[in-house]
Motif scaffolding. Structure first.
Motif, PDB file in Angstrom:
ATOM      1  N   THR A 116     100.157  26.101  17.978  1.00 48.33           N
ATOM      2  CA  THR A 116     100.808  24.928  17.384  1.00 48.33           C
ATOM      3  C   THR A 116      99.895  23.710  17.395  1.00 48.33           C
ATOM      4  N   GLU A 117      99.086  23.577  18.449  1.00 51.35           N
ATOM      5  CA  GLU A 117      98.139  22.465  18.516  1.00 51.35           C
ATOM      6  C   GLU A 117      97.087  22.592  17.412  1.00 51.35           C
ATOM      7  N   ALA A 118      96.613  23.815  17.189  1.00 50.20           N
ATOM      8  CA  ALA A 118      95.614  24.049  16.148  1.00 50.20           C
ATOM      9  C   ALA A 118      96.201  23.807  14.766  1.00 50.20           C
ATOM     10  N   SER A 119      97.456  24.186  14.577  1.00 48.42           N
ATOM     11  CA  SER A 119      98.123  23.956  13.290  1.00 48.42           C
ATOM     12  C   SER A 119      98.224  22.468  12.993  1.00 48.42           C
ATOM     13  N   SER A 120      98.637  21.704  13.997  1.00 46.20           N
ATOM     14  CA  SER A 120      98.768  20.257  13.823  1.00 46.20           C
ATOM     15  C   SER A 120      97.419  19.604  13.531  1.00 46.20           C
ATOM     16  N   ALA A 121      96.395  20.018  14.258  1.00 40.61           N
ATOM     17  CA  ALA A 121      95.059  19.452  14.050  1.00 40.61           C
ATOM     18  C   ALA A 121      94.548  19.779  12.656  1.00 40.61           C
ATOM     19  N   THR A 122      94.783  21.004  12.209  1.00 40.87           N
ATOM     20  CA  THR A 122      94.346  21.413  10.870  1.00 40.87           C
ATOM     21  C   THR A 122      95.011  20.571   9.797  1.00 40.87           C
ATOM     22  N   GLN A 123      96.301  20.372   9.917  1.00 44.34           N
ATOM     23  CA  GLN A 123      97.028  19.562   8.935  1.00 44.34           C
ATOM     24  C   GLN A 123      96.511  18.132   8.911  1.00 44.34           C
ATOM     25  N   ASP A 124      96.321  17.546  10.105  1.00 45.12           N
ATOM     26  CA  ASP A 124      95.862  16.157  10.182  1.00 45.12           C
ATOM     27  C   ASP A 124      94.457  15.991   9.605  1.00 45.12           C
ATOM     28  N   VAL A 125      93.554  16.875  10.023  1.00 43.65           N
ATOM     29  CA  VAL A 125      92.158  16.739   9.588  1.00 43.65           C
ATOM     30  C   VAL A 125      92.019  17.057   8.106  1.00 43.65           C
ATOM     31  N   LEU A 126      92.729  18.057   7.631  1.00 41.16           N
ATOM     32  CA  LEU A 126      92.630  18.419   6.220  1.00 41.16           C
ATOM     33  C   LEU A 126      93.241  17.348   5.323  1.00 41.16           C
ATOM     34  N   ALA A 182      93.229  14.129   5.983  1.00 43.78           N
ATOM     35  CA  ALA A 182      92.266  13.025   5.958  1.00 43.78           C
ATOM     36  C   ALA A 182      90.941  13.421   5.320  1.00 43.78           C
ATOM     37  N   ASN A 183      90.667  14.736   5.270  1.00 41.90           N
ATOM     38  CA  ASN A 183      89.397  15.231   4.730  1.00 41.90           C
ATOM     39  C   ASN A 183      89.655  16.413   3.806  1.00 41.90           C
ATOM     40  N   PRO A 184      90.146  16.148   2.614  1.00 40.96           N
ATOM     41  CA  PRO A 184      90.459  17.263   1.693  1.00 40.96           C
ATOM     42  C   PRO A 184      89.244  18.089   1.294  1.00 40.96           C
ATOM     43  N   ASP A 185      88.044  17.550   1.564  1.00 41.28           N
ATOM     44  CA  ASP A 185      86.819  18.283   1.250  1.00 41.28           C
ATOM     45  C   ASP A 185      86.335  19.122   2.429  1.00 41.28           C
ATOM     46  N   LEU A 186      87.191  19.332   3.415  1.00 38.08           N
ATOM     47  CA  LEU A 186      86.823  20.139   4.583  1.00 38.08           C
ATOM     48  C   LEU A 186      86.254  21.486   4.133  1.00 38.08           C
ATOM     49  N   ALA A 187      85.101  21.849   4.698  1.00 39.06           N
ATOM     50  CA  ALA A 187      84.398  23.040   4.228  1.00 39.06           C
ATOM     51  C   ALA A 187      84.645  24.285   5.070  1.00 39.06           C
ATOM     52  N   ALA A 188      84.931  24.108   6.374  1.00 43.44           N
ATOM     53  CA  ALA A 188      85.078  25.273   7.252  1.00 43.44           C
ATOM     54  C   ALA A 188      85.846  24.903   8.511  1.00 43.44           C
ATOM     55  N   ILE A 189      86.349  25.916   9.188  1.00 45.89           N
ATOM     56  CA  ILE A 189      87.066  25.733  10.446  1.00 45.89           C
ATOM     57  C   ILE A 189      86.527  26.732  11.466  1.00 45.89           C
ATOM     58  N   TYR A 190      86.230  26.231  12.641  1.00 46.08           N
ATOM     59  CA  TYR A 190      85.767  27.074  13.749  1.00 46.08           C
ATOM     60  C   TYR A 190      86.827  27.036  14.844  1.00 46.08           C
TER      61      TYR A 190
END
Length: 248
Positions: free
Chosen positions: A189-199, A201-209
């Motif tokens: 759930t923490e990773a899901s929230s972080a992904t939503q927030d960062v994506l 703010a940064n729709p050009d996000l290229a990758a996730i580790y």
């Protein structure tokens, strides 16, 4: 990159070997059964105990140092023949390891470590190299430029620290890659929230580790909700590690 590290086994000669045929009991102390790989570890442990004729005990600390310390004490009281510990933290279980050693019960760690080189055998992986490999893979796939979200495990974990260090120190060789690190505590759930927030703010996000597979499920869920998880066979706009195209 998996293997066994023997730290200082010569210092543990006080352990006595059981006579052949004498019954033995081994305890596996999991920091949490809330992870798929932990369940797999338990299954392999129980299957191997059966092959060896050893009685298995499996306990779940549910993410608590205090619970694991109590469990170690209980296993000492029960006089089990060996303890396999997956530490909830790297500094909070030192006292428990020392208690087992003082009682003459072999205690080894699996996956995560206990600080201080006080455990005779640790079975795990090279977490720093894991981070390095992830960095090189991502850099190759995104052409050496772009923004990358890093979903980190618990900051108190040596495994998480090594996976982070290997990643950021290697990715530093690619000055056009920007890493956005978020502490997501190994939790979906923490990773899901972080992904939503960062994506967002940064729709050009290229990758996730992602530091583990548990957080991957949350990442995939967030990508799916935001329309960024593509069907199999189509080109992905976000690479994702270990996120993969959705399988129908």
């Amino acid at each position: 990159i998996s293997g066994t590290e023997v730290v200082n086994i010569a210092d543990f000669s006080e352990y006595t070997k059981k006579e052949e045929g004498e019954p033995m009991t081994f305890a596996l102390l999991l920091f949490s059964r809330g992870f798929e790989w932990m369940i797999g570890l338990q299954q392999e442990f129980e299957a191997t105990c059966e092959q060896l004729g050893v009685t298995p005990i499996v306990l779940d600390a549910q993410g608590s140092d205090d619970t694991q310390l109590d469990q170690i004490q209980d296993m000492i009281t029960q006089r089990v023949d060996a303890i396999i510990l997956t530490p909830n933290s790297n500094d909070g279980l030192v006292a428990g390891v020392k208690m087992a050693q003082e009682a003459g019960i072999p205690l080894v760690t699996c996956e995560s470590e206990v600080e201080g080189d006080i455990v005779p055998i640790h079975v795990g992986v090279d977490n720093y190299q894991m981070g390095q490999l992830a960095a090189e893979f991502i850099a190759d796939k995104i052409g050496g430029k772009g923004k990358v979200l890093e979903c980190r495990g618990a900051l108190a974990s040596l495994s998480s620290t090594a996976r982070h260090d290997g990643f950021v120190e290697t990715i530093a060789n690619y000055p056009d890659i920007e890493v956005i690190s978020k502490n997501t505590e190994w939790v979906s759930t923490e990773a899901s929230s972080a992904t939503q927030d960062v994506l967002t703010a940064n729709p050009d996000l290229a990758a996730i580790y992602s530091h583990n597979d548990e957080m991957q499920t949350g990442i995939q869920s967030a990508l799916r909700e935001m329309g960024r998880l593509v069907p199999t066979g189509e080109e992905a706009t976000i690479l994702g590690i270990p996120v993969v195209p959705e399988v129908k």
